[in-house]
Motif scaffolding. Sequence first.
Motif, PDB file in Angstrom:
ATOM      1  N   GLY A   8      52.392  38.155  35.165  1.00 61.84           N
ATOM      2  CA  GLY A   8      51.973  39.194  34.235  1.00 61.84           C
ATOM      3  C   GLY A   8      51.086  38.736  33.098  1.00 61.84           C
ATOM      4  O   GLY A   8      50.712  39.532  32.246  1.00 61.84           O
ATOM      5  N   ASP A  34      49.902  33.937  43.940  1.00 56.72           N
ATOM      6  CA  ASP A  34      50.708  35.025  43.406  1.00 56.72           C
ATOM      7  C   ASP A  34      50.863  34.805  41.904  1.00 56.72           C
ATOM      8  O   ASP A  34      51.079  33.684  41.462  1.00 56.72           O
ATOM      9  CB  ASP A  34      52.077  34.996  44.085  1.00 56.72           C
ATOM     10  N   LEU A  55      48.021  38.017  45.671  1.00 57.88           N
ATOM     11  CA  LEU A  55      48.987  39.091  45.497  1.00 57.88           C
ATOM     12  C   LEU A  55      48.848  39.609  44.077  1.00 57.88           C
ATOM     13  O   LEU A  55      48.880  38.827  43.125  1.00 57.88           O
ATOM     14  CB  LEU A  55      50.408  38.562  45.747  1.00 57.88           C
ATOM     15  N   LEU A  56      48.658  40.904  43.956  1.00 57.14           N
ATOM     16  CA  LEU A  56      48.386  41.503  42.648  1.00 57.14           C
ATOM     17  C   LEU A  56      49.408  42.557  42.301  1.00 57.14           C
ATOM     18  O   LEU A  56      49.945  43.221  43.176  1.00 57.14           O
ATOM     19  CB  LEU A  56      47.010  42.176  42.664  1.00 57.14           C
ATOM     20  N   ASN A  57      49.608  42.748  41.018  1.00 58.22           N
ATOM     21  CA  ASN A  57      50.377  43.879  40.533  1.00 58.22           C
ATOM     22  C   ASN A  57      49.859  44.289  39.166  1.00 58.22           C
ATOM     23  O   ASN A  57      49.127  45.255  39.039  1.00 58.22           O
ATOM     24  CB  ASN A  57      51.878  43.597  40.484  1.00 58.22           C
ATOM     25  N   THR A  58      50.217  43.538  38.142  1.00 54.45           N
ATOM     26  CA  THR A  58      49.940  43.930  36.765  1.00 54.45           C
ATOM     27  C   THR A  58      48.459  44.195  36.511  1.00 54.45           C
ATOM     28  O   THR A  58      48.103  45.160  35.835  1.00 54.45           O
ATOM     29  CB  THR A  58      50.465  42.857  35.787  1.00 54.45           C
ATOM     30  N   ALA A  61      47.934  47.603  38.133  1.00 55.53           N
ATOM     31  CA  ALA A  61      48.820  48.648  37.617  1.00 55.53           C
ATOM     32  C   ALA A  61      48.557  48.982  36.154  1.00 55.53           C
ATOM     33  O   ALA A  61      48.676  50.134  35.748  1.00 55.53           O
ATOM     34  CB  ALA A  61      50.284  48.217  37.787  1.00 55.53           C
ATOM     35  N   LYS A  62      48.181  48.001  35.349  1.00 48.79           N
ATOM     36  CA  LYS A  62      47.969  48.224  33.917  1.00 48.79           C
ATOM     37  C   LYS A  62      46.509  48.481  33.552  1.00 48.79           C
ATOM     38  O   LYS A  62      46.184  48.635  32.377  1.00 48.79           O
ATOM     39  CB  LYS A  62      48.480  47.014  33.117  1.00 48.79           C
ATOM     40  N   PRO A  66      43.176  52.097  37.604  1.00 41.76           N
ATOM     41  CA  PRO A  66      43.749  51.231  38.633  1.00 41.76           C
ATOM     42  C   PRO A  66      43.007  51.270  39.973  1.00 41.76           C
ATOM     43  O   PRO A  66      42.870  50.245  40.632  1.00 41.76           O
ATOM     44  CB  PRO A  66      45.187  51.743  38.788  1.00 41.76           C
ATOM     45  N   ALA A  70      41.359  48.032  41.651  1.00 41.57           N
ATOM     46  CA  ALA A  70      41.735  47.584  42.999  1.00 41.57           C
ATOM     47  C   ALA A  70      40.490  47.385  43.854  1.00 41.57           C
ATOM     48  O   ALA A  70      40.392  46.394  44.601  1.00 41.57           O
ATOM     49  CB  ALA A  70      42.682  48.589  43.646  1.00 41.57           C
TER      50      ALA A  70
END
Length: 100
Positions: A8, A34, A55-58, A61-62, A66, A70
């Motif tokens: 994060g 990651d 590998l993505l998230n924050t 997402a933030k 978005p 992406a």
Amino acid sequence: MPWGSPIGSGLGLNNEYGLRTLRNYFPDIPLVVDAGLGLPSHAARAMELGYDAVLLNTAVAKAGDPVAMAKAFALAVEAGQQALTLAPWSLVIWHLLQPR
């Protein structure tokens, strides 16, 4: 799945030398970076180092948008993969300098 940087944080690849060494030590094992990627350029760099995926998230997402973020990451991953297949001179020189 090695971390790029703390989860994060969005700091990118804190230890490129370590990531490159890990990739070279395990050339036939799929490796995914990651955690810690915050910009599409971070993903491109991971792919340039020879990683198989990110590998993505924050970061997505933030983001303010978005979906657009992406898409930007997808383009960056493609660019990084292409750059690796073109054998950039900086990677060729790095491999030549490594002890055998």
